[in-house]
Design an enzyme around this catalytic site. Structure first.
Site, mmCIF file in Angstrom:
data_model
loop_
_atom_site.group_PDB
_atom_site.id
_atom_site.type_symbol
_atom_site.label_atom_id
_atom_site.label_comp_id
_atom_site.label_asym_id
_atom_site.label_seq_id
_atom_site.Cartn_x
_atom_site.Cartn_y
_atom_site.Cartn_z
ATOM 1 N N ALA A 17 0.955 -1.427 -0.132
ATOM 2 C CA ALA A 17 0.115 0.019 -0.215
ATOM 3 C C ALA A 17 0.954 1.215 -0.085
ATOM 4 O O ALA A 17 0.600 2.338 -0.510
ATOM 5 C CB ALA A 17 -0.959 -0.023 1.427
ATOM 6 N N GLN A 96 0.658 -6.320 -3.877
ATOM 7 C CA GLN A 96 -0.447 -6.648 -3.043
ATOM 8 C C GLN A 96 -1.362 -5.710 -3.205
ATOM 9 O O GLN A 96 -2.719 -5.678 -2.500
ATOM 10 C CB GLN A 96 0.265 -6.493 -1.441
ATOM 11 C CG GLN A 96 1.043 -7.635 -1.228
ATOM 12 C CD GLN A 96 1.884 -7.270 0.235
ATOM 13 O OE1 GLN A 96 2.618 -6.416 0.359
ATOM 14 N NE2 GLN A 96 1.479 -8.089 1.275
ATOM 15 N N ASP A 99 -5.307 -1.504 -6.886
ATOM 16 C CA ASP A 99 -5.655 -0.279 -7.785
ATOM 17 C C ASP A 99 -5.294 -0.244 -9.075
ATOM 18 O O ASP A 99 -5.707 0.700 -9.625
ATOM 19 C CB ASP A 99 -5.005 0.795 -6.964
ATOM 20 C CG ASP A 99 -3.445 0.522 -6.636
ATOM 21 O OD1 ASP A 99 -2.813 0.169 -7.448
ATOM 22 O OD2 ASP A 99 -2.856 1.129 -5.374
ATOM 23 N N HIS A 116 -3.750 -9.917 -4.500
ATOM 24 C CA HIS A 116 -5.007 -9.742 -3.911
ATOM 25 C C HIS A 116 -6.079 -9.742 -4.877
ATOM 26 O O HIS A 116 -7.164 -8.919 -4.422
ATOM 27 C CB HIS A 116 -4.905 -8.768 -2.961
ATOM 28 C CG HIS A 116 -3.675 -9.102 -1.687
ATOM 29 N ND1 HIS A 116 -3.388 -8.345 -0.810
ATOM 30 C CD2 HIS A 116 -3.127 -10.281 -1.433
ATOM 31 C CE1 HIS A 116 -2.476 -9.021 -0.121
ATOM 32 N NE2 HIS A 116 -2.308 -10.290 -0.384
ATOM 33 N N CYS A 127 -22.642 -16.917 -9.970
ATOM 34 C CA CYS A 127 -22.431 -17.334 -11.455
ATOM 35 C C CYS A 127 -20.631 -17.260 -11.949
ATOM 36 O O CYS A 127 -20.374 -17.514 -12.794
ATOM 37 C CB CYS A 127 -23.221 -16.614 -12.442
ATOM 38 S SG CYS A 127 -23.024 -14.888 -12.845
ATOM 39 N N CYS A 149 -25.951 -8.938 -9.581
ATOM 40 C CA CYS A 149 -25.512 -9.567 -11.099
ATOM 41 C C CYS A 149 -26.822 -9.518 -11.915
ATOM 42 O O CYS A 149 -27.799 -9.953 -11.650
ATOM 43 C CB CYS A 149 -24.923 -10.879 -10.749
ATOM 44 S SG CYS A 149 -24.582 -11.647 -12.212
ATOM 45 N N CYS A 152 -27.718 -13.068 -13.097
ATOM 46 C CA CYS A 152 -28.371 -14.393 -12.348
ATOM 47 C C CYS A 152 -28.859 -13.692 -11.102
ATOM 48 O O CYS A 152 -29.380 -14.326 -10.383
ATOM 49 C CB CYS A 152 -27.243 -15.420 -11.966
ATOM 50 S SG CYS A 152 -26.133 -15.034 -10.675
ATOM 51 N N SER A 191 4.229 -3.690 4.580
ATOM 52 C CA SER A 191 4.813 -4.121 6.254
ATOM 53 C C SER A 191 5.352 -5.438 6.156
ATOM 54 O O SER A 191 6.161 -5.833 7.246
ATOM 55 C CB SER A 191 3.595 -3.841 6.914
ATOM 56 O OG SER A 191 2.845 -4.990 6.439
ATOM 57 N N ILE A 233 9.152 7.016 -0.603
ATOM 58 C CA ILE A 233 9.116 5.997 -1.827
ATOM 59 C C ILE A 233 9.261 6.755 -3.109
ATOM 60 O O ILE A 233 9.759 6.244 -4.105
ATOM 61 C CB ILE A 233 7.951 4.999 -1.543
ATOM 62 C CG1 ILE A 233 8.018 3.949 -0.387
ATOM 63 C CG2 ILE A 233 8.091 4.370 -2.960
ATOM 64 C CD1 ILE A 233 6.791 3.354 -0.006
#
Length: 246
Positions: A17, A96, A99, A116, A127, A149, A152, A191, A233
């Protein structure tokens, strides 16, 4: 002298993240993380709560509709990873995050392994039909509080791995293979506490990769890293990747 393409190392980049906070998407477990500020928010992305409670689903849709991730743009760190591929390096991103910002920054989609899942799509729990998240959000904007959905009538959820769901074993297996094969492994904005994704850093180090951790807070793998960087970062990763290609 420029290295030949064949001589360039395989670079694996595990991203959490923290790489997306400069894009306006809050992290989860940092000092100002979402779960620390609002523990109730975790229920919105917990499978059992989501499936059993229509109110949780309605709140979850509103979170996606109004949250910063919907209109987030890639930042300098995402663009630096894409630029590394453009310079000829074999790059694989193990993210992870859900986005989609690595792909939007220009990195080839086939080079991104989304551990993820993705928040850019929805999936029907009955479905298993998938579709664009934006289509579902447009229905929410039009007044459907809990869109079902259209094929279905089943419950729709984001195509992400919620708390309480298993990660795809094939995806994890591929990620482990990359960790074992790479020569350089960057762990960025994670982390390194959520398994099995966190163990990829240790696997890479055990198989001889140079492990570089870029994260504001200490991680369980700092002691086995060749380099630990605490700088922001958005400035640290572009510098580190530029040095790699020098």
């Amino acid at each position: 002298m420029t290295q030949s393409r064949a001589a360039l190392p395989l670079v694996a980049v595990l991203t959490g993240a923290g790489i997306s906070t400069d894009s306006g998407i809050p992290d989860y477990r940092g000092p100002n993380g979402l779960w620390r500020r609002d523990p109730e928010a975790e229920k919105l992305v917990t499978y059992d709560y989501y499936v059993s409670d229509p109110d949780i689903r309605r709140r979850s849709w509103q979170m996606r509709l109004q949250g910063p991730a919907r209109h987030a743009e890639p930042n300098a760190a995402h663009r630096a990873v894409a630029a590394l591929e453009q310079r000829g390096f074999p790059v694989r991103v193990l993210t992870q995050n859900v986005d989609g910002l690595h792909q939007r920054a220009g990195l080839s989609a086939r080079k991104v392994l989304e551990l993820h899942g993705t928040a850019r799509e929805v999936v029907c729990l009955a479905c298993h039909e998938r579709g664009p998240m934006e289509d579902a959000l447009a229905r929410v904007e039009a007044g459907e509080e809990d869109p079902a959905c259209r094929s279905c009538g089943g419950v729709l959820k984001s195509a992400t791995v919620m708390f309480g769901e298993r990660l795809d074993p094939m995806v994890i297996g591929e990620a482990m293979g990359i960790a074992k094969a790479c020569q350089v492994f960057f762990a960025v904005g994670s982390s390194l506490q959520v398994q099995p994704a966190a163990s990829l850093a240790g696997i890479a180090a055990e198989h001889g990769a140079r492990l570089v951790i870029v994260n504001a807070e200490p991680t369980p793998y700092d002691d086995v890293a060749h380099e630990v960087v605490r700088e922001p970062i958005g400035t640290a990763l572009p510098r580190l990747l530029a040095a790699l290609s020098a």
